[in-house]
Scaffold this motif. Structure first.
Motif, PDB file in Angstrom:
ATOM      1  N   ILE A 148     -53.041 -45.126  11.042  1.00 37.73           N
ATOM      2  CA  ILE A 148     -53.685 -45.469  11.521  1.00 37.73           C
ATOM      3  C   ILE A 148     -53.249 -45.165  12.398  1.00 37.73           C
ATOM      4  CG2 ILE A 148     -55.936 -45.803  12.558  1.00 37.73           C
ATOM      5  CD1 ILE A 148     -57.025 -44.591  10.040  1.00 37.73           C
ATOM      6  N   ALA A 161     -62.205 -51.016  14.963  1.00 31.95           N
ATOM      7  CA  ALA A 161     -62.040 -51.630  14.127  1.00 31.95           C
ATOM      8  C   ALA A 161     -62.788 -53.198  13.266  1.00 31.95           C
ATOM      9  CB  ALA A 161     -60.556 -51.676  13.762  1.00 31.95           C
ATOM     10  N   MET A 190     -59.972 -47.598   9.346  1.00 27.38           N
ATOM     11  CA  MET A 190     -59.034 -48.857   9.539  1.00 27.38           C
ATOM     12  C   MET A 190     -59.715 -50.547   8.530  1.00 27.38           C
ATOM     13  SD  MET A 190     -55.768 -50.369  11.576  1.00 27.38           S
ATOM     14  CE  MET A 190     -57.319 -50.158  13.021  1.00 27.38           C
ATOM     15  N   PRO A 233     -53.155 -49.584   7.968  1.00 28.68           N
ATOM     16  CA  PRO A 233     -53.481 -49.394   9.557  1.00 28.68           C
ATOM     17  C   PRO A 233     -52.176 -48.938  10.301  1.00 28.68           C
ATOM     18  CG  PRO A 233     -52.913 -52.046   8.598  1.00 28.68           C
ATOM     19  CD  PRO A 233     -53.806 -50.534   7.385  1.00 28.68           C
TER      20      PRO A 233
END
Length: 531
Positions: free
Chosen positions: A237, A507, A265, A234
């Protein structure tokens, strides 16, 4: 201050200077764009000539239909099925491939802001009336199709492949037909030039090869990571989301990149978490979602898929409006503290009170209400739209820029725009003393606006077009700008909270696919607990 007030406060795009990109982009982005623009313009008459030579109603329907097989939406709809049918590793690999392709191609599109080939002379053929909203270079369809094809062919030709030889050959033939139809279709449908698809293909081949070569090692890292190691995903990302270039026009490339980085993610963190579940299988890889066709059968499989899809839709239908309701006051507080980094074309929270509930989004995953339309499109491949004229801000600015280029050439060195040349080289192509050819006619149509041919069956024969007469002004006037911009649909107001909302929603989709749906399958009696 409501949404309607915000929309009125936005400057009319048609009143901006023709030096729009010089003013909007830093020099290091503007310079390569200006170097590549002549190539886009040079290709256009040849693309129009090729389109006219080979177009038939049957091919229109075929390529408009197969274009859907290379879209983000197609993959997002069917990727969950791989997870729920026991192919978790393959599903995760395809997510990595597609997320990388969509992000990198979107990154380049917003970085360079290169337009699609001009229409007219090209006619853009799609299964919907809203095409060409993104920049043209590179072709994301080509990137997606080639990356998936290269990865699939590498698996089929791998010594570890267990697919029977006849089935293997059939799958390879289907893969070649698939990727060929997507790439050629981008040219045939007037959506991209040769340069767009060639670079898209190269990009896709690199991504597919990288996944085949390094994907297993990456999976091993993800599935055996500690909680500190998994947080790297994350973190990376979020950095990628932040450094994504801001475009010069209101382009949806960022929305697609944002959605797929969220999916990436979610699938990695969700897979890592699922490995600790009592339901997870360790074969063929840790974190495999249980599935056994002999136990479940066709009816049970269909039930699993339907229930899983309903779980995904339920997640989005609840989460999205909730976030759009609770985030604006949070963003206003952060904005007062100077903790927000606003993006261009996204209205900051201090300038609105609420977000409308009926936003028309550029969605990667379709809304529940879109399913009937989606099914109708699949069932009726002959339904298509043929559009001529600018459709996006990038189209409009390129139309004006090319119009101004030809006017200046006409004033500075004789009428270089004339279909009958005198050994000059308009658009870089030599023209001898002769009757105007089709290429000359197509070149004469570039920079025009022809709204008279709308959706439906457009004529396969282009109208004859003459060059633009010299203007008495120093630059193309606002009347020309209004003429061009009147043909495009203005983008809706976009809100800063949509960025976080989209990232969280997308996500969460793979999290629901991997960690919510399997326990639900188990609860309703369609789970598989024993290998």
């Amino acid at each position: 201050m409501g949404p309607a007030k915000i929309a009125k406060d936005q400057p009319d795009a048609g009143l901006r200077s023709l030096n729009h990109y010089a003013n909007s982009l830093p020099l290091w982005r503007y310079w390569p764009r200006q170097k590549l623009i002549p190539l886009v313009r040079y290709e256009t008459p040849y693309l129009a000539w090729l389109q006219e030579k080979v177009r038939t109603p049957a091919l229109d329907s075929f390529f408009a239909f197969t274009a859907n097989l290379g879209t983000h939406t197609f993959f997002m709809v069917f990727l969950p099925f791989l997870f729920w049918c026991g192919h978790t590793s393959l599903g995760r690999a395809l997510v990595h491939i597609l997320a990388a392709g969509v992000f990198i191609s979107g990154f380049i599109k917003d970085l360079l802001c290169l337009p699609r080939p001009l229409s007219p002379p090209l006619q853009r053929i799609t299964m919907s009336g809203s095409a060409a909203l993104e920049y043209g270079f590179p072709s994301t369809h080509s990137t997606n199709a080639v990356s998936v094809a290269v990865y699939g062919l590498a698996l089929l030709n791998s010594p570890d492949s267990t697919v029977p030889s006849k089935t293997n050959l059939l799958l390879q033939i289907i893969t070649y037909l698939y990727v060929t139809s997507i790439v050629i279709g981008r040219l045939y449908c007037g959506m991209h030039g040769f340069f767009d698809v060639v670079v898209g293909c190269i990009l896709g081949a690199m991504i597919g090869f990288a996944q085949f070569s390094y994907g297993p090692a990456f999976d091993e890292y993800i599935l055996s990571a500690t909680w500190l190691e998994i947080l790297v995903i994350p973190a990376v990302i979020l950095i990628l989301v932040r450094i994504h270039p801001e475009p010069a026009d209101d382009c949806p490339c960022y929305d697609d990149s944002l959605a797929f980085t969220g999916v990436w993610m979610g699938v990695d963190v969700g897979s890592w978490y699922f490995t600790t579940s009592r339901l997870a299988w360790a074969d063929p890889l840790p974190g495999t979602i249980p599935y056994n066709y002999e136990q479940i059968g066709i009816v049970g499989t269909v039930v699993r898929l339907v229930v899983g899809v309903l779980c995904v839709f339920a997640w989005r239908e609840v989460t999205k409006p909730t976030l759009l309701r609770i985030l604006p006051p949070v963003f206003r507080s952060l904005e007062k503290l100077g903790l927000l980094l606003p993006r261009r074309f996204f209205t900051t929270a201090s300038r609105y009170t609420t977000v409308p509930s009926n936003l028309k989004d550029h969605e990667v995953f379709p809304n529940f209400s879109d399913i009937p339309t989606f099914i109708t499109t699949i069932r009726h491949p002959r339904h298509r739209a043929v559009s001529i004229g600018p459709q996006s801000e990038a189209d409009a600015y390129e139309t004006l820029a090319y119009r101004e280029k030809r006017r200046r050439e006409s004033l500075s060195g004789g009428n270089q725009d004339s279909p009958v040349g005198d050994s000059r080289k308009p658009n870089g192509r030599p023209v001898l003393n002769r009757k105007p050819s089709k290429l000359d006619q197509y070149e004469g149509m570039m920079g025009t606006v022809n709204p008279s041919v709308g959706n439906g069956e457009a004529s396969l024969r282009p109208p004859r077009s003459s060059a633009f007469p010299p203007s008495t002004n120093d630059r193309t006037g606002t009347a020309d700008e209004r003429e061009v911009f009147s043909q495009i649909k203005k983008p809706r107001v976009r809100y800063d909270v949509e960025v976080v909302t989209k990232l969280v929603v997308y996500a969460g989709i793979p999290w629901v696919v991997i960690n919510v749906a399997p326990p639900v399958f188990e609860l309703i009696g369609f789970g598989v607990t024993l290998l």
